[in-house]
Design an enzyme around this catalytic site. Structure first.
Site, PDB file in Angstrom:
ATOM      1  N   LYS A 131      43.181  39.754  38.632  1.00 50.27           N
ATOM      2  CA  LYS A 131      42.729  39.405  37.287  1.00 50.27           C
ATOM      3  C   LYS A 131      43.537  38.222  36.791  1.00 50.27           C
ATOM      4  O   LYS A 131      44.681  38.021  37.212  1.00 50.27           O
ATOM      5  CB  LYS A 131      42.968  40.583  36.325  1.00 50.27           C
ATOM      6  CG  LYS A 131      42.047  40.547  35.124  1.00 50.27           C
ATOM      7  CD  LYS A 131      40.672  41.076  35.515  1.00 50.27           C
ATOM      8  CE  LYS A 131      39.770  41.341  34.355  1.00 50.27           C
ATOM      9  NZ  LYS A 131      38.695  42.261  34.778  1.00 50.27           N
TER      10      LYS A 131
HETATM   11  N1  GLU Z   1      35.323  40.897  34.779  1.00 51.54           N
HETATM   12  C1  GLU Z   1      34.419  41.787  35.446  1.00 51.54           C
HETATM   13  C2  GLU Z   1      35.081  43.127  35.686  1.00 51.54           C
HETATM   14  O1  GLU Z   1      36.006  43.494  35.004  1.00 51.54           O
HETATM   15  C3  GLU Z   1      33.780  41.166  36.678  1.00 51.54           C
HETATM   16  C4  GLU Z   1      34.728  40.790  37.765  1.00 51.54           C
HETATM   17  C5  GLU Z   1      34.053  40.035  38.924  1.00 51.54           C
HETATM   18  O2  GLU Z   1      32.854  39.863  38.906  1.00 51.54           O
HETATM   19  O3  GLU Z   1      34.794  39.636  39.820  1.00 51.54           O
HETATM   20  O4  GLU Z   1      34.657  43.883  36.516  1.00 51.54           O
END
Ligand code: GLU
Length: 438
Positions: free
Chosen positions: A128
């Site tokens: 993240k």
């Molecule tokens: N931000 C989204 C999540 O928390 C998508 C992450 C992604 O598609 O890599 O799952």
């Protein structure tokens, strides 16, 4: 590779300004994530060395992001990229822009991505990113320059085979387009596979925008089948009207469900006859807020959790359901569209009260699942139609739901624990097979 450490980690902040109703530990997402890990590890008898490894993210990068602001001044923002675990494949996870981003939050979100990808069996680890900023107070040009410099700073650890960012809170397709362009300009050729959630014109996937909301709907529909309730006669309340909440509202409404309450950061609305979701979307486009929508009663943002409904979809931020309000939840089912919306303290109260919680790492996995499809399409340079994307998404979400439901019933554990048990089993197998280097 030289990676700066998190020497300047700010103290974790209480995200949901809860007027002192929750303490520092309940408000700390990393602490919450580790409680979830320990609980599942104890229940499964997971080897201590695996737990220990998962308590330490593989890589943590802190970056300073200098940005020329519109008034000519230079402001330096702090950003992070955390790669929690790479045992099952390249790291995957979104980028968040928010004033209350903290290192502990980004670590927790990266850990949840590791778990999420394992739960739906995608060949990814978890990551993240986040930048402490308030995009609502920035111009589009400032946001572009912030995005490009942040991307340049983290480009030492991202890449189509290494770590693939995506949208998250306050980031969108255009921002992903800038990530793709910045990375591509640095290496000298176009690399669409470096990021997902991009515009279609530069290698995005059909169906990605709605994917998280669609996944939320699929798990709710499965639950209604297995629990024997009629989805169309079950009022739904949705907290958050961003990409997840808005698309969930749209898809539930398309399937004839009654959405009775919706909130965003500006306020909440309630109408027990149901809210016309498309009319509300049009209203918001003109008024920039849903709070004064005339065809519903106004409620406080915090009240949304407590409105009369059968299905509650928290699709905003972490810790919105906590020990101070869990007793007042009226819903029978909570489907976690956000990451980490329910604290462990709230989980205990809800479980005692018989409320079923479908956990984030399953309920909102539709987004990363279609991100995976997008990455696969980019690598193959061969694109699918929307029907194919949605059908494959449904297969994965339904199968994962059923696998977890089976563990939930067989082992008499709540669905969060069941999801962790499934994900950790897959992750532990990968950790064991790979062994320890050197
Ligand atoms: N931000 C989204 C999540 O928390 C998508 C992450 C992604 O598609 O890599 O799952």
């Amino acid at each position: 590779m030289s990676v700066k450490t998190n020497a300047r980690t700010p103290k974790s902040k209480t995200k949901a300004n809860l007027n002192g109703t929750i303490g520092v530990l309940e408000a700390n997402p990393w602490h919450q994530a580790m409680l979830q890990l320990d609980r599942a590890a104890n229940r499964m008898g997971l080897e201590q060395y695996i737990v220990e490894r998962l308590r330490h993210p593989k890589r943590i990068l802190t970056v300073s992001v200098p940005v020329k602001m519109d008034d000519g001044s230079v402001k330096v923002f702090e950003g992070y990229r955390v790669q929690h675990n790479l045992d099952r494949g390249p790291a995957k996870g979104g980028i968040r822009y928010h004033p209350q981003v903290s290192m502990d939050e980004v670590k927790a979100l990266a850990f949840w991505m590791t778990m999420k990808c394992a739960v739906v069996n995608l060949p990814y680890g978890g990551a993240k990113g986040g930048v402490i900023c308030n995009p609502k107070e920035m111009s589009i040009g400032e946001i572009e320059r912030l995005t490009r410099r942040y991307t340049a700073e983290i480009s030492i650890i991202i890449g189509p085979d290494k770590d693939i960012p995506a949208p998250d809170v306050n980031t969108n397709e255009q921002i992903m387009g800038w990530v793709m362009d910045t990375y591509s300009m640095t290496i000298g050729y176009s690399a669409p596979g470096v990021v997902t959630g991009k515009p279609l014109e530069v290698g995005g996937s059909l169906g990605r925008r709605e994917a998280t909301g669609r996944g939320v709907f699929y798990v709710t529909r499965e639950l209604s089948g297995l629990h024997g309730f009629d989805l169309r006669n079950s009022p739904v309340a949705i907290q958050g009207f961003g990409n997840v909440g808005m698309n969930a509202a749209k898809i539930f409404a398309q399937h004839g469900c009654k959405v009775v309450a919706i909130s965003d950061v500006t306020g909440g609305i309630y109408n027990d006859h149901g809210i016309d979701v498309n009319a509300l979307i049009e209203w918001r486009a003109k008024h920039d807020s849903i709070a004064k929508y005339p065809k519903a009663e106004r409620i406080d943002v915090d009240q949304l959790i407590e409105v009369p409904c059968d299905i509650l979809i928290p699709a905003a931020m972490e810790n919105t359901i906590h020990h101070g309000n869990a007793n007042r939840v009226k819903a029978k089912y909570i489907i976690e569209g956000a990451n980490g919306p329910t604290t462990s303290e709230a989980d205990k109260i809800l479980s005692r009260r018989g409320v079923i919680v479908v956990p984030d790492i399953l309920a909102n996995a539709g987004g990363v699942t279609v991100s995976y499809f997008e990455w696969v399409q980019d690598i193959q340079a061969l694109f699918w139609d929307e029907k194919t994307v949605n059908a494959k998404l449904q297969d994965i979400i339904v199968k994962s739901f059923r696998d977890i439901f089976e563990i939930h019933q067989r082992d008499k554990v709540d669905m969060r624990l069941a999801a962790f048990m499934l994900g950790l089993k897959r992750l532990a197998a990968a950790v064991k097979i790979r062994g320890l280097f050197p």
